[in-house]
Design a protein around this motif. Sequence first.
Motif, PDB file in Angstrom:
ATOM      1  N   GLY A 219      17.983   6.374  -0.117  1.00 12.08           N
ATOM      2  CA  GLY A 219      17.927   5.148  -0.917  1.00 12.08           C
ATOM      3  C   GLY A 219      16.564   4.492  -0.853  1.00 12.08           C
ATOM      4  N   LEU A 220      15.982   4.434   0.365  1.00 14.30           N
ATOM      5  CA  LEU A 220      14.651   3.844   0.509  1.00 14.30           C
ATOM      6  C   LEU A 220      13.607   4.685  -0.223  1.00 14.30           C
ATOM      7  CD1 LEU A 220      12.779   1.733   1.748  1.00 14.30           C
ATOM      8  CD2 LEU A 220      12.706   3.127   3.832  1.00 14.30           C
ATOM      9  N   ALA A 221      13.719   6.007  -0.130  1.00 12.04           N
ATOM     10  CA  ALA A 221      12.767   6.889  -0.818  1.00 12.04           C
ATOM     11  C   ALA A 221      12.824   6.680  -2.324  1.00 12.04           C
ATOM     12  CB  ALA A 221      13.054   8.348  -0.465  1.00 12.04           C
ATOM     13  N   ARG A 222      14.021   6.509  -2.871  1.00 15.73           N
ATOM     14  CA  ARG A 222      14.146   6.281  -4.317  1.00 15.73           C
ATOM     15  C   ARG A 222      13.483   4.961  -4.714  1.00 15.73           C
ATOM     16  NH1 ARG A 222      19.799   8.188  -3.146  1.00 15.73           N
ATOM     17  NH2 ARG A 222      19.812  10.413  -3.699  1.00 15.73           N
ATOM     18  N   SER A 223      13.634   3.932  -3.878  1.00 19.52           N
ATOM     19  CA  SER A 223      13.007   2.642  -4.182  1.00 19.52           C
ATOM     20  C   SER A 223      11.488   2.744  -4.133  1.00 19.52           C
ATOM     21  CB  SER A 223      13.492   1.574  -3.198  1.00 19.52           C
ATOM     22  OG  SER A 223      14.850   1.272  -3.394  1.00 19.52           O
ATOM     23  N   ILE A 224      10.962   3.441  -3.129  1.00 16.62           N
ATOM     24  CA  ILE A 224       9.505   3.578  -3.022  1.00 16.62           C
ATOM     25  C   ILE A 224       8.972   4.424  -4.171  1.00 16.62           C
ATOM     26  CG2 ILE A 224       7.611   4.432  -1.589  1.00 16.62           C
ATOM     27  CD1 ILE A 224       9.321   3.818   0.868  1.00 16.62           C
ATOM     28  N   ASP A 225       9.680   5.469  -4.519  1.00 17.76           N
ATOM     29  CA  ASP A 225       9.257   6.289  -5.655  1.00 17.76           C
ATOM     30  C   ASP A 225       9.196   5.457  -6.931  1.00 17.76           C
ATOM     31  OD1 ASP A 225       8.848   8.993  -7.034  1.00 17.76           O
ATOM     32  OD2 ASP A 225      10.664   8.265  -8.027  1.00 17.76           O
ATOM     33  N   SER A 226      10.197   4.618  -7.161  1.00 28.82           N
ATOM     34  CA  SER A 226      10.196   3.770  -8.363  1.00 28.82           C
ATOM     35  C   SER A 226       9.004   2.830  -8.370  1.00 28.82           C
ATOM     36  CB  SER A 226      11.500   2.970  -8.426  1.00 28.82           C
ATOM     37  OG  SER A 226      12.615   3.814  -8.615  1.00 28.82           O
ATOM     38  N   ALA A 227       8.709   2.235  -7.198  1.00 29.88           N
ATOM     39  CA  ALA A 227       7.567   1.323  -7.105  1.00 29.88           C
ATOM     40  C   ALA A 227       6.261   2.069  -7.346  1.00 29.88           C
ATOM     41  CB  ALA A 227       7.553   0.642  -5.743  1.00 29.88           C
ATOM     42  N   PHE A 228       6.131   3.278  -6.787  1.00 33.02           N
ATOM     43  CA  PHE A 228       4.903   4.047  -6.960  1.00 33.02           C
ATOM     44  C   PHE A 228       4.708   4.453  -8.421  1.00 33.02           C
ATOM     45  CE2 PHE A 228       4.026   5.853  -2.421  1.00 33.02           C
ATOM     46  CZ  PHE A 228       3.920   4.558  -1.956  1.00 33.02           C
ATOM     47  N   VAL A 229       5.771   4.863  -9.066  1.00 27.74           N
ATOM     48  CA  VAL A 229       5.665   5.241 -10.479  1.00 27.74           C
ATOM     49  C   VAL A 229       5.272   4.029 -11.321  1.00 27.74           C
ATOM     50  CG1 VAL A 229       6.958   6.047 -12.489  1.00 27.74           C
ATOM     51  CG2 VAL A 229       7.240   7.197 -10.275  1.00 27.74           C
ATOM     52  N   LYS A 230       5.931   2.895 -11.057  1.00 26.40           N
ATOM     53  CA  LYS A 230       5.648   1.666 -11.814  1.00 26.40           C
ATOM     54  C   LYS A 230       4.202   1.210 -11.625  1.00 26.40           C
ATOM     55  CE  LYS A 230       7.383  -2.051 -10.001  1.00 26.40           C
ATOM     56  NZ  LYS A 230       6.170  -2.804  -9.521  1.00 26.40           N
ATOM     57  N   ASP A 231       3.705   1.313 -10.387  1.00 32.12           N
ATOM     58  CA  ASP A 231       2.365   0.811 -10.074  1.00 32.12           C
ATOM     59  C   ASP A 231       1.281   1.880 -10.140  1.00 32.12           C
ATOM     60  OD1 ASP A 231       3.512  -1.663  -9.618  1.00 32.12           O
ATOM     61  OD2 ASP A 231       3.735  -1.347  -7.460  1.00 32.12           O
ATOM     62  N   HIS A 232       1.655   3.076 -10.603  1.00 29.47           N
ATOM     63  CA  HIS A 232       0.702   4.179 -10.746  1.00 29.47           C
ATOM     64  C   HIS A 232       0.041   4.535  -9.405  1.00 29.47           C
ATOM     65  CE1 HIS A 232       1.217   3.720 -15.068  1.00 29.47           C
ATOM     66  NE2 HIS A 232       0.940   2.442 -14.950  1.00 29.47           N
ATOM     67  N   ILE A 233       0.844   4.519  -8.359  1.00 29.01           N
ATOM     68  CA  ILE A 233       0.367   4.910  -7.037  1.00 29.01           C
ATOM     69  C   ILE A 233       0.465   6.429  -6.912  1.00 29.01           C
ATOM     70  CG2 ILE A 233       0.771   4.723  -4.550  1.00 29.01           C
ATOM     71  CD1 ILE A 233      -0.270   2.141  -5.760  1.00 29.01           C
ATOM     72  N   GLN A 234      -0.628   7.057  -6.520  1.00 31.81           N
ATOM     73  CA  GLN A 234      -0.669   8.515  -6.445  1.00 31.81           C
ATOM     74  C   GLN A 234      -0.319   9.049  -5.055  1.00 31.81           C
ATOM     75  OE1 GLN A 234      -1.188  10.376  -9.292  1.00 31.81           O
ATOM     76  NE2 GLN A 234      -1.039   8.331 -10.197  1.00 31.81           N
ATOM     77  N   SER A 235      -0.065   8.173  -4.101  1.00 33.00           N
ATOM     78  CA  SER A 235       0.276   8.616  -2.748  1.00 33.00           C
ATOM     79  C   SER A 235       1.603   9.367  -2.749  1.00 33.00           C
ATOM     80  CB  SER A 235       0.380   7.412  -1.803  1.00 33.00           C
ATOM     81  OG  SER A 235      -0.800   6.633  -1.824  1.00 33.00           O
ATOM     82  N   HIS A 236       1.729  10.309  -1.829  1.00 30.96           N
ATOM     83  CA  HIS A 236       2.949  11.100  -1.696  1.00 30.96           C
ATOM     84  C   HIS A 236       3.793  10.571  -0.539  1.00 30.96           C
ATOM     85  CE1 HIS A 236       1.507  14.062  -4.572  1.00 30.96           C
ATOM     86  NE2 HIS A 236       0.359  14.079  -3.930  1.00 30.96           N
TER      87      HIS A 236
END
Length: 501
Positions: A219-236
Amino acid sequence: MVLFVLYSGFARGQDSVVSVNIDLAKTYQHIDNFGASDAWSCQFIGKWPDGKKNKIADLLFSDDTLANGSPRGIALSLWRFNIGAGSAAQGAQSGIKDEWRRAESFLNADGSYDWRKQAGQVWFLKAAKARGLKQFLGFANSPPIEFTLNGKAYTSGSKTNIEPGQYAAFANYISKVVKGVERVSKVKLNYISPLNEPQWSWSDATQEGCPYNNTEIAGLARSIDSAFVKDHIQSHILLAEAGSIQYLFKAGDRPGKGNQVNDFFKPGSPNYIGNLQSVSKIVAGHSYFTTSPATTAIQMRHVLADSVAAIPGLNFWQSEYCILGDNAGEINGSKRDLGIDAALYLAKVIHTDLTTANAAAWQWWTAISAYDYKDGLIYVDKNKTDGNYYPSKMLWALGNYSRFVRPGAIRVYAAVTNQKAINKPLLVSAFKNGKNFTAVIINNNTDKVWVSLNTSDAKLVLTKSYTTSSTEELKAEKITGAKNGILVAPGSVTTITGILK
């Protein structure tokens, strides 16, 4: 065919030569990096006088050589940056008695951000980049105290210390930290590890920490992935920093916290997150409590390697280790050991993780320690403003790998034969990286050993050896040919380099 003889000083009878057969065509994992973390001391050591902290940074990051040809430092290829949860601002009220195990946070209580925080750690980020390091990882032991259930950076009653309703807030915080750190340091955090050793309870108030079960991690990974996609964060996103590698491939003794390879990366699992854009195709675990005896260590790593290989495209990182516990009586993690005994044990762990578990990365726990444990590459006086520093042989033993087995290297087949003349078998691993060849030999014997490297029809010119022993620290020697040979010291880790023609 290349036959290279490492001369031991005893008669060269047929039975006294240890042979190593190298097959450059038989390949295994690609190497991503060798690394270490900045917890906990860098928050203070980064504020020490410039001369001392730069010398420490040279030992960890430099790829320069000294006048005698030996390395100035071990040239780590990844640096782990602790994203603090804010216990330092709470002081004694944090519940963590040792202030060296508290951490600052960029997030203020009012929701604003102060990018002047974690200044000592940011100094080391800059120092690493200035010395050529290119891979950086930010890790969080706990969510910020503003988001935790008990307002602390450790948990109560072994319960997960953040509600699912706060996952988005935690994710947005991580996204802001990636951007903020890059703004103040010019360093991009290539990887984000949002949790650490989720199997443990983290209720003892000795440091920041938070437990999770697999469903909560997903669940936490899905939330971080959504934030990264929204903010164009390229970190893995790197998961899941298992407290022991056993939790990666079996259920273990912590319900809902094991079988993480399949639970996170096998399609069809309820907790499958392998298809998320930001999640790296890497499963990370720690080698603690699984390194002795050798037969057990090897068996576990065979099972782990098979589990990872069953998931197409997945790699394994050994992402944290230091010498803890009694290790089946082989070595005790208590008390500092600046000498070769701890270094040889460390080298054996690295060798086994690379050659049996097929680890694509190998990362030490804390680069700089102020404690009386076998947990540091460099030890320091527990003084926040100045003091002495003490490099250990563990630093240089890790350097036998990190300095010469660079990102992009490929492990190749290396089989040791004809070891009748020695008491303890040699441990040998070999790598190629373009035209560069590297072999690392661990000699746990009290005598020198005579070795031949056989590469069959491959054309290989060996160039230098680098020895770490009770008296040497990556001492460089030129290899001029098989006729004269070189000495492989007793109780040593020796790296051989060469060029493929």
